[in-house]
Design an enzyme around this catalytic site. Structure first.
Site, PDB file in Angstrom:
ATOM      1  N   TYR A 189       0.800  -1.234   0.000  1.00  0.00           N
ATOM      2  CA  TYR A 189       0.000   0.000   0.000  1.00  0.00           C
ATOM      3  C   TYR A 189       0.831   1.282   0.000  1.00  0.00           C
ATOM      4  O   TYR A 189       0.260   2.373   0.049  1.00  0.00           O
ATOM      5  CB  TYR A 189      -0.925   0.012   1.218  1.00  0.00           C
ATOM      6  CG  TYR A 189      -2.178  -0.836   1.043  1.00  0.00           C
ATOM      7  CD1 TYR A 189      -2.119  -2.226   1.166  1.00  0.00           C
ATOM      8  CD2 TYR A 189      -3.408  -0.245   0.767  1.00  0.00           C
ATOM      9  CE1 TYR A 189      -3.263  -2.998   1.009  1.00  0.00           C
ATOM     10  CE2 TYR A 189      -4.559  -1.019   0.613  1.00  0.00           C
ATOM     11  CZ  TYR A 189      -4.474  -2.393   0.742  1.00  0.00           C
ATOM     12  OH  TYR A 189      -5.611  -3.151   0.585  1.00  0.00           O
ATOM     13  N   LYS A 214       2.647 -15.287   4.644  1.00  0.00           N
ATOM     14  CA  LYS A 214       2.876 -16.189   3.512  1.00  0.00           C
ATOM     15  C   LYS A 214       4.382 -16.409   3.420  1.00  0.00           C
ATOM     16  O   LYS A 214       4.997 -16.228   2.364  1.00  0.00           O
ATOM     17  CB  LYS A 214       2.277 -15.558   2.248  1.00  0.00           C
ATOM     18  CG  LYS A 214       2.211 -16.459   1.030  1.00  0.00           C
ATOM     19  CD  LYS A 214       1.295 -17.664   1.179  1.00  0.00           C
ATOM     20  CE  LYS A 214       1.484 -18.592  -0.028  1.00  0.00           C
ATOM     21  NZ  LYS A 214       0.835 -19.893   0.161  1.00  0.00           N
ATOM     22  N   ASP A 258      -3.369 -18.552   2.931  1.00  0.00           N
ATOM     23  CA  ASP A 258      -4.305 -19.411   2.186  1.00  0.00           C
ATOM     24  C   ASP A 258      -4.976 -20.405   3.133  1.00  0.00           C
ATOM     25  O   ASP A 258      -6.195 -20.613   3.091  1.00  0.00           O
ATOM     26  CB  ASP A 258      -3.609 -20.108   1.001  1.00  0.00           C
ATOM     27  CG  ASP A 258      -2.278 -20.755   1.367  1.00  0.00           C
ATOM     28  OD1 ASP A 258      -1.785 -20.538   2.496  1.00  0.00           O
ATOM     29  OD2 ASP A 258      -1.729 -21.490   0.518  1.00  0.00           O
ATOM     30  N   ASP A 288      -6.694  -6.909   4.549  1.00  0.00           N
ATOM     31  CA  ASP A 288      -7.780  -6.402   3.716  1.00  0.00           C
ATOM     32  C   ASP A 288      -8.651  -7.555   3.233  1.00  0.00           C
ATOM     33  O   ASP A 288      -9.873  -7.520   3.325  1.00  0.00           O
ATOM     34  CB  ASP A 288      -7.181  -5.645   2.520  1.00  0.00           C
ATOM     35  CG  ASP A 288      -8.250  -5.168   1.560  1.00  0.00           C
ATOM     36  OD1 ASP A 288      -9.250  -4.600   2.040  1.00  0.00           O
ATOM     37  OD2 ASP A 288      -8.095  -5.368   0.333  1.00  0.00           O
ATOM     38  N   ASP A 316     -12.760  -9.089   4.635  1.00  0.00           N
ATOM     39  CA  ASP A 316     -13.985  -9.200   3.823  1.00  0.00           C
ATOM     40  C   ASP A 316     -14.577 -10.599   3.988  1.00  0.00           C
ATOM     41  O   ASP A 316     -15.793 -10.763   4.123  1.00  0.00           O
ATOM     42  CB  ASP A 316     -13.705  -8.916   2.336  1.00  0.00           C
ATOM     43  CG  ASP A 316     -13.969  -7.455   1.953  1.00  0.00           C
ATOM     44  OD1 ASP A 316     -13.780  -6.577   2.823  1.00  0.00           O
ATOM     45  OD2 ASP A 316     -14.362  -7.194   0.801  1.00  0.00           O
TER      46      ASP A 316
HETATM   47  C1  IPM Z   1     -10.584  -1.258   2.966  1.00  0.00           C
HETATM   48  C2  IPM Z   1     -10.660  -0.921   1.512  1.00  0.00           C
HETATM   49  C3  IPM Z   1      -9.421  -0.149   1.100  1.00  0.00           C
HETATM   50  C4  IPM Z   1      -8.213  -1.011   1.381  1.00  0.00           C
HETATM   51  C5  IPM Z   1      -9.465   0.341  -0.351  1.00  0.00           C
HETATM   52  C6  IPM Z   1     -10.649   1.254  -0.558  1.00  0.00           C
HETATM   53  C7  IPM Z   1      -8.183   1.022  -0.771  1.00  0.00           C
HETATM   54  O1  IPM Z   1     -10.837  -2.078   0.745  1.00  0.00           O
HETATM   55  O2  IPM Z   1     -10.566  -0.326   3.782  1.00  0.00           O
HETATM   56  O3  IPM Z   1     -10.566  -2.444   3.305  1.00  0.00           O
HETATM   57  O4  IPM Z   1      -7.811  -1.839   0.543  1.00  0.00           O
HETATM   58  O5  IPM Z   1      -7.651  -0.864   2.444  1.00  0.00           O
HETATM   59 MN    MN Z   2     -11.092  -3.877   1.925  1.00  0.00          MN
END
Ligand code: IPM
Ligand code: MN
Length: 357
Positions: free
Chosen positions: A138, A189, A221, A245, A249
């Site tokens: 990042y 990893k 993984d 990240d 999710d």
């Molecule tokens: C998050 C989002 C961000 C990230 C994006 C919008 C750059 O997906 O906050 O998880 O990858 O950190």
């Molecule tokens: Mn995200």
């Protein structure tokens, strides 16, 4: 106490969910007796297009934010802009500019019926993910050579500094030690990415300082597999920016969806930023359909960071009760109007005041 809170509603559904978050904040302030003022930040797609601003967010905004106690952010992202431009100029700039080195993302199942996995109860899914937030892929170290030609080279560097890794790991050890299970899993990893050995070595060094914390190491993984197969094996997870990240999710789905997943971008003791982890969901903009629970839980995390522990717990408890009661039939957009969910939570925060505040 009086707090100065920056509010950056942003794009898409951001303003709608932030409005509900602020409703709940107002209710909590009345009940728990703290005061606050808000400082509005207009940045996002509309502001950039309407003002023809050359900079999506000027560096002076970061300087202004430094003087605040916390920031509440809605969502950033708009299909009229090139992918990632707004996100990097606003979300990225805040994370890096304020050195918010931890992205704290709880994965908590509030009600059994919300979980897509069979036979999982709230006590089976209660994970705290500590995502490193200022390094890895990042940092924008990279670029293109011969762009758009058959000989194109694209390069992006993952970087990890000893300091950056250590402060993130230390934060995770402290969090793990404060939780009942006291278990911390490093997710990396290291089998494919030799640089992750820095994480492993630093983790092992710190583990010696925290003998009461039980430690484990997983490849990312395998972690994705275990999160679905056996989420109860996790307590606290610490991981790199990119892996954090992705796995959060996945984790949000275990909780029932992005509609309930909140996060804090934290530098302990300094101004920090709180946000739902979902995006701007452009297709629901302005329809009063987006679920504001994630933003409301982000407000709870913000209050915890400010030291308003009782207010934070109350909001979380009210949300958990609402989800268990099935008054909110599902977490899908439009299950109840956005504003109605905010009213329900704010109302319940106020109603519970006399008995237990
Ligand atoms: C998050 C989002 C961000 C990230 C994006 C919008 C750059 O997906 O906050 O998880 O990858 O950190
Ligand atoms: Mn995200």
């Amino acid at each position: 106490m009086s707090y100065r809170i920056g509010v950056l509603p942003g794009d898409g559904i951001g303003p709608e969910v932030v409005r509900e978050g602020l409703k709940v904040l107002a209710a909590a302030a009345e009940v728990f007796g703290f005061r606050y003022e808000t400082v509005h930040f207009p940045y996002g797609a509309e502001h950039t297009l309407a003002t023809g601003a050359r900079e999506i967010m000027p560096p002076s905004a970061i300087e202004q934010m430094r003087e605040l106690d916390a920031i509440l952010l809605g969502a950033i992202g708009d299909p009229r802009f090139e992918t990632g431009v707004l996100e990097r100029a606003i979300v990225g700039a805040i994370r890096f500019g304020l050195d918010l080195y931890v992205n704290l993302r709880p994965i908590k199942l509030y009600a059994e019926h919300l979980c897509p996995l069979k036979d999982k109860r709230p006590e089976d899914i209660d994970i705290l993910v500590v995502r490193e937030n200022t390094e890895d892929a990042y940092t924008l170290i990279g670029g293109f050579l011969k762009k758009g030609t058959p000989d194109e080279v694209a390069q992006q560097t993952m970087i990890y500094t000893r300091k950056g890794v250590e402060r993130c790991l230390r934060y995770a050890f402290e969090k793990a030690r404060a939780r009942p299970r006291k278990k911390l899993t490093l997710v990396d990893k290291a089998n494919a990415i030799p640089a992750h050995d820095l994480w492993r070595r630093t983790f092992a060094e710190l583990a010696a300082e925290y003998p009461e914390v039980q430690t484990d190491v997983n490849f990312v993984d395998a972690c994705c597999m275990w999160l679905v197969k056996d989420p109860e094996s996790y307590d606290t997870i610490v991981t790199t920016n990119l892996f954090g990240d992705i796995i959060t999710d996945l984790g949000a789905m275990l909780q029932g969806g992005l509609g309930v997943a909140a996060g804090g971008n934290i530098h302990p003791g300094r101004v920090s930023m709180f946000e739902p982890i979902h995006g701007s969901a452009p297709k629901y903009t302005g329809q009063n359909k987006a679920n504001p629970i994630a933003t409301i839980l982000a407000v709870a995390m913000m209050l915890e960071h400010l030291g308003e522990q009782a207010a934070a717990s109350r909001i979380e408890q009210v949300v958990a009760e609402l989800l268990r009661s099935r008054r909110l039939p599902s977490l899908k957009a439009g299950a109840l109007p956005t504003s109605e969910i905010g009213d329900l939570v704010a109302g319940a925060v106020r109603a519970s005041s006399a008995a237990t505040a």
